[in-house]
Design an enzyme around this catalytic site. Structure first.
Site, PDB file in Angstrom:
ATOM      1  N   TYR A 137     -22.294  19.647  33.118  1.00  0.00           N
ATOM      2  CA  TYR A 137     -21.117  19.158  33.842  1.00  0.00           C
ATOM      3  C   TYR A 137     -21.411  19.091  35.338  1.00  0.00           C
ATOM      4  O   TYR A 137     -21.805  20.084  35.950  1.00  0.00           O
ATOM      5  CB  TYR A 137     -19.937  20.089  33.577  1.00  0.00           C
ATOM      6  N   TYR A 187     -16.970   9.007  35.796  1.00  0.00           N
ATOM      7  CA  TYR A 187     -16.318  10.304  35.631  1.00  0.00           C
ATOM      8  C   TYR A 187     -15.234  10.225  34.565  1.00  0.00           C
ATOM      9  O   TYR A 187     -14.225   9.554  34.743  1.00  0.00           O
ATOM     10  CB  TYR A 187     -15.709  10.751  36.954  1.00  0.00           C
TER      11      TYR A 187
END
Length: 236
Positions: A137, A187
């Protein structure tokens, strides 16, 4: 930024070493025609010259704000046998670990991912050295860097050295976020990273420069913040 600044100070991480995270992921994006920053490579020199937006971050250290869509099917191993697509299996999982001091930060050296890192390899019955590829992440460059420590991929005192040596790139020790990640592909709260890691373990890019060689085991991590994290190990 405050968490990053403290950690970088204690680990001896330089601005240039943080920049290597961005440069590596931007390089991956150049192999991905669907990446938002495809066609916009980044050099370390350009990174260093870019002004700060919020110390220690430049615009390159932030995830992209974009609209995109991802779809993933999760089913039993038995049902997966009848799927047209080659299945990838969840070998281990640690979900939603929380930092015990979520509201009262008495230890800024600890993040929730540290607790996940203590459990995930035992859960999957592997070691960090068994990993071939990673999806970590990356809402900020430092968040990826900090998880390298949490998941025992590199020790704190060698984090900067690890990324500066090109170990996140194709051909490195642990190619990471090979579609460009949230820093340079797009994203969607990390779901694009999950898709890419599945494709890498399936070896969907075989015969191209985008495919990591001999992928068998992968780690995919989630990070809500320093307070909440999770991870899974995927295998063929």
């Amino acid at each position: 930024g405050m968490f990053a600044t403290r950690h970088m100070h204690e680990a001896g991480i330089t601005k240039e070493e943080l920049g290597h995270v961005c440069v590596s992921l931007y390089e991956h994006a150049q192999r991905n025609p669907k990446a938002m920053l495809n066609g916009k490579p980044l050099t370390l020199e350009e990174y260093v010259e870019t002004p700060y937006l919020s110390y220690p971050f430049t615009k390159h250290d932030f995830c992209l704000e974009t609209d995109e869509a991802n779809a993933i099917i999760v089913t039993s191993a038995e049902k997966a046998k009848s799927c047209t697509s080659r299945p990838v299996y969840i070998k281990g999982l640690v979900a939603r670990e929380t930092h015990p001091h979520t509201h009262y930060w008495t230890d800024l050296n600890v993040v929730a991912a540290d607790y996940v890192g203590e459990k995930i390899y035992e859960n999957a019955d592997i070691t960090p050295d068994d990993l071939d590829v990673a999806a970590i992440y990356d809402c900020y460059s430092w968040v990826l860097l900090r998880q390298l420590e949490a998941y025992k991929i590199a020790p704190r005192e060698k984090l900067g050295e690890f990324v500066a040596a090109g170990n996140l790139k194709i051909g490195g020790k642990l190619p990471t976020n090979t579609a460009g990640g949230m820093l340079s592909e797009g994203y969607t709260h990390g779901m694009n990273n999950v898709l890419e890691i599945v494709r890498q373990v399936r070896r969907e890019y075989e015969g191209t420069e985008r495919q990591v060689k001999d992928t068998e085991l992968a780690i995919c991590t989630g990070w809500t913040g320093p307070d909440v994290a999770g991870a899974m190990i995927l295998c063929k």
